[in-house]
Design an enzyme around this catalytic site. Sequence first.
Site, PDB file in Angstrom:
ATOM      1  N   GLY A 162      43.546  72.246  45.513  1.00 35.18           N
ATOM      2  CA  GLY A 162      43.335  73.519  45.035  1.00 35.18           C
ATOM      3  C   GLY A 162      41.857  74.052  45.416  1.00 35.18           C
ATOM      4  N   ILE A 164      39.052  73.018  44.079  1.00 34.16           N
ATOM      5  CA  ILE A 164      37.851  72.080  44.345  1.00 34.16           C
ATOM      6  C   ILE A 164      38.365  71.264  45.588  1.00 34.16           C
ATOM      7  CG2 ILE A 164      36.975  70.156  43.423  1.00 34.16           C
ATOM      8  CD1 ILE A 164      37.152  71.515  40.568  1.00 34.16           C
ATOM      9  N   ARG A 184      51.231  69.981  45.706  1.00 33.03           N
ATOM     10  CA  ARG A 184      52.705  70.323  45.398  1.00 33.03           C
ATOM     11  C   ARG A 184      53.145  71.228  46.251  1.00 33.03           C
ATOM     12  NH1 ARG A 184      52.916  72.641  39.479  1.00 33.03           N
ATOM     13  NH2 ARG A 184      50.626  73.512  40.079  1.00 33.03           N
ATOM     14  N   THR A 244      36.876  62.798  40.648  1.00 30.96           N
ATOM     15  CA  THR A 244      35.954  63.564  39.938  1.00 30.96           C
ATOM     16  C   THR A 244      36.795  64.576  38.985  1.00 30.96           C
ATOM     17  OG1 THR A 244      35.823  65.310  41.767  1.00 30.96           O
ATOM     18  CG2 THR A 244      34.009  63.592  41.421  1.00 30.96           C
ATOM     19  N   ARG A 246      40.171  63.958  36.408  1.00 31.15           N
ATOM     20  CA  ARG A 246      40.345  63.451  35.126  1.00 31.15           C
ATOM     21  C   ARG A 246      40.839  61.915  35.391  1.00 31.15           C
ATOM     22  NH1 ARG A 246      37.813  67.248  33.823  1.00 31.15           N
ATOM     23  NH2 ARG A 246      38.405  68.651  32.188  1.00 31.15           N
ATOM     24  N   GLU A 275      37.836  58.138  28.215  1.00 30.32           N
ATOM     25  CA  GLU A 275      36.664  58.820  27.881  1.00 30.32           C
ATOM     26  C   GLU A 275      36.466  59.090  26.504  1.00 30.32           C
ATOM     27  OE1 GLU A 275      35.879  61.232  31.431  1.00 30.32           O
ATOM     28  OE2 GLU A 275      34.677  62.500  30.376  1.00 30.32           O
ATOM     29  N   HIS A 296      30.571  61.686  33.698  1.00 29.51           N
ATOM     30  CA  HIS A 296      31.235  62.883  33.735  1.00 29.51           C
ATOM     31  C   HIS A 296      30.347  64.136  34.063  1.00 29.51           C
ATOM     32  CE1 HIS A 296      35.042  65.228  32.170  1.00 29.51           C
ATOM     33  NE2 HIS A 296      34.375  66.034  33.431  1.00 29.51           N
TER      34      HIS A 296
HETATM   35  O1  GLV Z   1      35.193  68.679  33.499  1.00 25.76           O
HETATM   36  C1  GLV Z   1      34.834  69.704  33.599  1.00 25.76           C
HETATM   37  C2  GLV Z   1      35.428  70.888  33.291  1.00 25.76           C
HETATM   38  O2  GLV Z   1      36.799  70.807  33.173  1.00 25.76           O
HETATM   39  O3  GLV Z   1      35.149  71.958  32.843  1.00 25.76           O
END
Ligand code: GLV
Length: 333
Positions: A162, A164, A184, A244, A246, A275, A296
């Site tokens: 996506g 990121i 996907r 980075t 989840r 977390e 995080h």
């Molecule tokens: O992890 C950070 C966010 O989703 O903003």
Amino acid sequence: MTTKKKPKVYVTRKLPDAVETRMRELFDAELNIDDRPRTPAELAAAVRTVDVLVPTVTDRIDAALIEEAGPQMKLIASFSNGTDHIDVEAAARLGITVTNTPNVLTEDTADMTMALILAVPRRLAEGARILTDNPGEWAGWSPTWMLGRRIHGKRIGIVGMGRIGTAVARRAKAFGLSIHYHNRKRVNPATEDELEATYWDSLDQMLARVDIVSVNCPSTPATFHLISARRLALLQPTSYIVNTARGDVIDETALIKILREGRIAGAGLDVFENEPAVSPKLVKLANEGKVVILPHMSSATLEGRIDMGDKVIINIRAFIDGHRPPNRVLPFR
Ligand SMILES: O=CC(=O)O
């Protein structure tokens, strides 16, 4: 002239000063100046009376909480990109709109992903500790000391292409990595050409062939433990994995096991499955130099947080003025 009543907005965590100032001007805002995380009981009390809830990733906005909302509470304007902390389905069922803050943390998150991609194979955290743990001593250069692994010329496999993932790919290409990705759906041909990227329909096949895996997909029911024990076993013993996104996209117990057994070379993690709890086993692996763990903080820049606040404000204002907020989040199907 009648003045419109300001909406009551409840913000669960401290935000940058500039954002809080603007919120005070525009809304009847209840801010969290001392940044003490709010308890579920406090959140429940809030949603019974306020018009808008502004939670963030450290809050759990589950169905039980959403069901406490009074009839006036029609918007959850999350200060976050991810919305896995919100039961979006339950909100939709109860006619409550959910918004998030996409785009503005793409580059910051990609920067930190790249930092981990560099830090783990090049043993950056270990090296940094050597001088601070042994003040006044020089334990430096020798031909066989602190050898990491070369990044240039290797293959990166991006899981989730996506915004990121694509931003990570651009950086990785500049560092001489060849780009492989699983998503996907295939990204548009122009982006694929620009990145000289190879698309893998089969995640399994990609994982078995790359040197560095970067997890950049959101946490959804479909991506829970996407990187499962079985898939982790496909990785090469010389490979690294960076997350980075989840924590629950990777089966963390299985990851710890293969790291301890030396079946992969290392990991860089900014997010954790349970977390805010971080497994002591991961801390031990970090002390042994096999992983780099961060609390995080991939999207944590002042600029990014101010931009996120602006997005929250825009979403609230659009909604209150009767428009569709620009960053509406729909239930995952
Ligand atoms: O992890 C950070 C966010 O989703 O903003």
